[in-house]
Scaffold this motif. Sequence first.
Motif, mmCIF file in Angstrom:
data_model
loop_
_atom_site.group_PDB
_atom_site.id
_atom_site.type_symbol
_atom_site.label_atom_id
_atom_site.label_comp_id
_atom_site.label_asym_id
_atom_site.label_seq_id
_atom_site.Cartn_x
_atom_site.Cartn_y
_atom_site.Cartn_z
ATOM 1 N N GLU A 8 0.925 -1.088 -0.025
ATOM 2 C CA GLU A 8 0.098 0.116 -0.078
ATOM 3 C C GLU A 8 0.806 1.289 0.030
ATOM 4 O O GLU A 8 1.808 1.332 0.911
ATOM 5 C CB GLU A 8 -0.747 -0.064 1.303
ATOM 6 C CG GLU A 8 -2.017 0.757 1.045
ATOM 7 C CD GLU A 8 -2.961 0.596 2.137
ATOM 8 O OE1 GLU A 8 -4.127 -0.151 2.020
ATOM 9 O OE2 GLU A 8 -2.906 1.264 3.241
ATOM 10 N N VAL A 9 0.463 2.138 -0.886
ATOM 11 C CA VAL A 9 1.264 3.533 -0.953
ATOM 12 C C VAL A 9 0.012 4.448 -0.807
ATOM 13 O O VAL A 9 -0.812 4.732 -1.545
ATOM 14 C CB VAL A 9 1.791 3.825 -2.401
ATOM 15 C CG1 VAL A 9 2.650 5.083 -2.417
ATOM 16 C CG2 VAL A 9 3.096 2.644 -2.611
ATOM 17 N N VAL A 10 0.320 5.242 0.297
ATOM 18 C CA VAL A 10 -0.919 6.411 0.344
ATOM 19 C C VAL A 10 -0.070 7.570 -0.254
ATOM 20 O O VAL A 10 0.790 8.311 0.194
ATOM 21 C CB VAL A 10 -0.946 6.784 1.925
ATOM 22 C CG1 VAL A 10 -1.928 7.813 2.159
ATOM 23 C CG2 VAL A 10 -1.441 5.403 2.689
ATOM 24 N N SER B 283 9.684 15.752 -4.286
ATOM 25 C CA SER B 283 9.362 14.758 -5.392
ATOM 26 C C SER B 283 8.687 13.465 -4.703
ATOM 27 O O SER B 283 9.094 12.952 -3.535
ATOM 28 C CB SER B 283 10.617 14.188 -6.028
ATOM 29 O OG SER B 283 10.120 13.517 -7.160
ATOM 30 N N GLY B 284 7.498 13.091 -4.994
ATOM 31 C CA GLY B 284 6.814 11.992 -4.587
ATOM 32 C C GLY B 284 5.972 12.206 -3.384
ATOM 33 O O GLY B 284 5.319 11.426 -2.771
ATOM 34 N N SER B 285 5.789 13.693 -3.125
ATOM 35 C CA SER B 285 4.881 13.947 -2.035
ATOM 36 C C SER B 285 3.435 13.953 -2.172
ATOM 37 O O SER B 285 2.683 14.087 -1.228
ATOM 38 C CB SER B 285 5.424 15.464 -1.397
ATOM 39 O OG SER B 285 5.368 16.107 -2.525
ATOM 40 N N THR C 82 4.967 23.656 -7.567
ATOM 41 C CA THR C 82 6.309 23.994 -7.792
ATOM 42 C C THR C 82 7.407 23.493 -6.723
ATOM 43 O O THR C 82 6.968 23.040 -5.709
ATOM 44 C CB THR C 82 6.620 25.439 -7.867
ATOM 45 O OG1 THR C 82 8.070 25.838 -8.177
ATOM 46 C CG2 THR C 82 6.202 26.189 -6.636
ATOM 47 N N HIS C 83 8.603 23.207 -7.162
ATOM 48 C CA HIS C 83 9.811 22.828 -6.387
ATOM 49 C C HIS C 83 10.432 24.225 -5.663
ATOM 50 O O HIS C 83 11.282 24.226 -4.918
ATOM 51 C CB HIS C 83 10.851 22.103 -6.870
ATOM 52 C CG HIS C 83 10.406 20.670 -7.093
ATOM 53 N ND1 HIS C 83 10.206 19.841 -8.444
ATOM 54 C CD2 HIS C 83 10.479 19.732 -6.179
ATOM 55 C CE1 HIS C 83 10.024 18.511 -8.116
ATOM 56 N NE2 HIS C 83 10.158 18.579 -6.709
ATOM 57 N N ASP C 84 10.022 25.069 -6.672
ATOM 58 C CA ASP C 84 10.961 26.364 -6.432
ATOM 59 C C ASP C 84 10.219 27.414 -5.638
ATOM 60 O O ASP C 84 9.375 27.905 -5.896
ATOM 61 C CB ASP C 84 11.125 26.965 -7.932
ATOM 62 C CG ASP C 84 11.827 28.184 -8.042
ATOM 63 O OD1 ASP C 84 12.491 28.583 -6.847
ATOM 64 O OD2 ASP C 84 12.337 28.587 -9.387
HETATM 65 N N1 ATP Z 1 -0.051 4.802 -10.430
HETATM 66 C C1 ATP Z 1 0.538 4.820 -9.168
HETATM 67 N N2 ATP Z 1 0.481 3.434 -8.753
HETATM 68 C C2 ATP Z 1 1.343 3.570 -7.550
HETATM 69 N N3 ATP Z 1 1.941 4.543 -6.841
HETATM 70 C C3 ATP Z 1 1.911 5.528 -7.619
HETATM 71 C C4 ATP Z 1 1.169 5.809 -8.769
HETATM 72 N N4 ATP Z 1 1.155 6.976 -9.217
HETATM 73 C C5 ATP Z 1 1.891 7.757 -7.974
HETATM 74 N N5 ATP Z 1 2.151 7.044 -7.006
HETATM 75 C C6 ATP Z 1 2.939 7.261 -6.015
HETATM 76 O O1 ATP Z 1 2.265 8.155 -5.282
HETATM 77 C C7 ATP Z 1 3.206 9.213 -4.863
HETATM 78 C C8 ATP Z 1 2.762 10.704 -5.214
HETATM 79 O O2 ATP Z 1 3.021 10.966 -6.418
HETATM 80 P P1 ATP Z 1 2.920 12.246 -7.162
HETATM 81 O O3 ATP Z 1 3.129 11.858 -8.697
HETATM 82 O O4 ATP Z 1 1.685 12.788 -6.859
HETATM 83 O O5 ATP Z 1 4.029 12.952 -6.582
HETATM 84 P P2 ATP Z 1 4.676 14.430 -6.880
HETATM 85 O O6 ATP Z 1 4.616 15.240 -5.848
HETATM 86 O O7 ATP Z 1 3.963 15.152 -8.220
HETATM 87 O O8 ATP Z 1 6.200 14.148 -7.263
HETATM 88 P P3 ATP Z 1 7.235 15.029 -8.348
HETATM 89 O O9 ATP Z 1 7.496 16.366 -7.806
HETATM 90 O O10 ATP Z 1 8.082 14.106 -8.639
HETATM 91 O O11 ATP Z 1 6.386 15.228 -9.576
HETATM 92 C C9 ATP Z 1 4.425 8.797 -5.202
HETATM 93 O O12 ATP Z 1 5.111 7.995 -4.139
HETATM 94 C C10 ATP Z 1 4.215 7.773 -6.378
HETATM 95 O O13 ATP Z 1 5.210 6.927 -6.258
#
Ligand code: ATP
Lengths: 373, 228
Positions: free
Chosen positions: B21-23, B44-46, B206-208
Amino acid sequence: MFLAFHEIRRGPVRFSLLALAIGLLLFLVLFQQAIQNGLITSFVGALRNQSAPVVVFSLDGQRTLQGSTVSDDIDAKVREVEGVDAVARAGQGTFTVTIGGGDATDASILGTDDPGLGRPSELSGGRRAEAEGEAVGSEADFEVGDEVSVVASGDGEAVVLTVVGVARDVQLSVEPTLFTDLATYEASVRAVNPQAPVVPVNGLFVRPADGVDPAELADRINEAAPDADAVTREEAARTAPGVAQIRQSFQIIFALYGMVVPLVTGLFFLIVTLQKARSLTLLRAIGARTGVLATALVTQVLAVTFLGVIVGIGLYRLVTSGGELSSLTVRFDPALAIGWGIGFLVLAVVGSLASLRRVLRIDPMDATTGAGT
Amino acid sequence: MTDPALQMTGVRKVYGSGDQEVVALDCDELTIAEDEIVALVGPSGSGKTTLCSIAGGLLQATEGTVEVGGRDITELSASELTDFRRTAVGFVFQTVNLVPFLTARENLLVVDELGGRRSRNGAKAKERADQLLDELGLTDRAGNLSSELSGGQRQRVAIGRALMNDPALVLFDEPTSALDSKLGDQVVKLIRDEMKSRGTAAIIVTHDDRITHYADRTVHIEDGRITD
Ligand SMILES: Nc1ncnc2c1ncn2[C@@H]1O[C@H](COP(=O)(O)OP(=O)(O)OP(=O)(O)O)[C@@H](O)[C@H]1O
Ligand SMILES: [Mg+2]
């Protein structure tokens, strides 16, 4: 419409190439169909386009005049069948002839003892044969006024036929063909074979009485004369030896084209669809209905195929404008062109189903990651 | 008082199940006012893209309710979400934003075609496209394909495209990531001007941190949770 045509406008070369490929394929199909029809016509045109609705062979004659011998007994029985209006006796054979003193060539001579039966139903020039020794010839091989001599052998007496009329599509067995009276035919046989005791009758041409169905009459004749093989004019043409084989081999070719067309268009549009997968995903993400994208695809398929169909029919028209290809008659047949054109449109749409499926399965979410290619 | 542009309550997005599970998003409460510009900042990934996708009707939340401009989109079907995206929100994506075989102007006009024959505005859409191109300083580039445009120009076309349907909320996912900082600054300023002149709400991911000062408010996100 917007999407479909703007994309074509930006990549006219690739879409034109596809249209050209489809056009060439259609042209090949139409041309081969024309050749098939020309071939069949040269085999059995004489039977198909003669004036008697019913033709009687002997049962062992394999539906060729040359192989069939109708006995007096059969002749008598046929004449007694109810619904028979008139019967002509016919003889047919292949002879070596010279036309106007030219080189010797083979020709088929078909003689009947009734000028109204077993003769071309329509003339394309000249008049019908009336006197003995007059003949109507196949248009592709003879001209009105030609003097055709049957080359005699041994102490046979040469026979000269005068061509007084010509008719289209009346060849028999791909030979120059002459229609004349039975006496002239018999004289031709004797010219080659002076010792022949009797010249056998090869077949009968029958005209049904008013209101009698030819197919029904043929059945009745077959019942009354078990040794006879009576068929309608159309069936005689369709079942003549060779015709079925020609049809079959061409049908295989057509079936192959039937597979190539959807393959070519299908593959082309699949590649195009895959190449623009990112754009399609983007459009779905910003709210494009799948129906709109699917319509754009089908519109392109139909537009490009339609263009190809126009090209194909144009080429077919061009090549058949001469009407003849070596000795074969190839004619422009609009019904054939339209029929195959519609067939191509359907086949192209069938071929694009794979791309359509791809379009319908786009996940708009892929736009957020740039995936979907 | 009018409805907020975005109201998220108890929204969670969970990928996978069990151990795997990934929240991706776990947002108790987020409200964006009718004309508010919010900068969404996080590593990233937040979960930034996930949040925008749910707000924009691209993705359905595992639980919680989402209202955009007062309309609850939580229970909408896939085809209703398609219509919602076309009519109620604007997107500028992280990567691909333009259709390469369309000119700048056509990339705006295409929005009017996507709903099918019946929903078309025709002449009005053309007028709107020309006005947007003018505002974005693209009038003399209107007939160019995207391959003939600079990165900044492309981004401006994308902004115009996102505004074509007069959305209640525009979602910008890293609109400046492909641009150098000077150009990025210009683009964000342009976004601000466009939003403010229309009174449209926006989320700018944004990251910035430097460009967040153009926003009315900055929201931080980490591991799917909004931290302030
Ligand atoms: N289709 C998916 N299946 C499984 N996990 C996913 C999927 N899409 C996103 N995730 C996970 O959800 C989390 C959030 O992803 P998200 O793309 O919203 O991040 P982000 O903040 O946009 O990152 P970035 O700045 O790199 O674009 C991450 O851990 C990602 O791995
Ligand atoms: Mg992201």
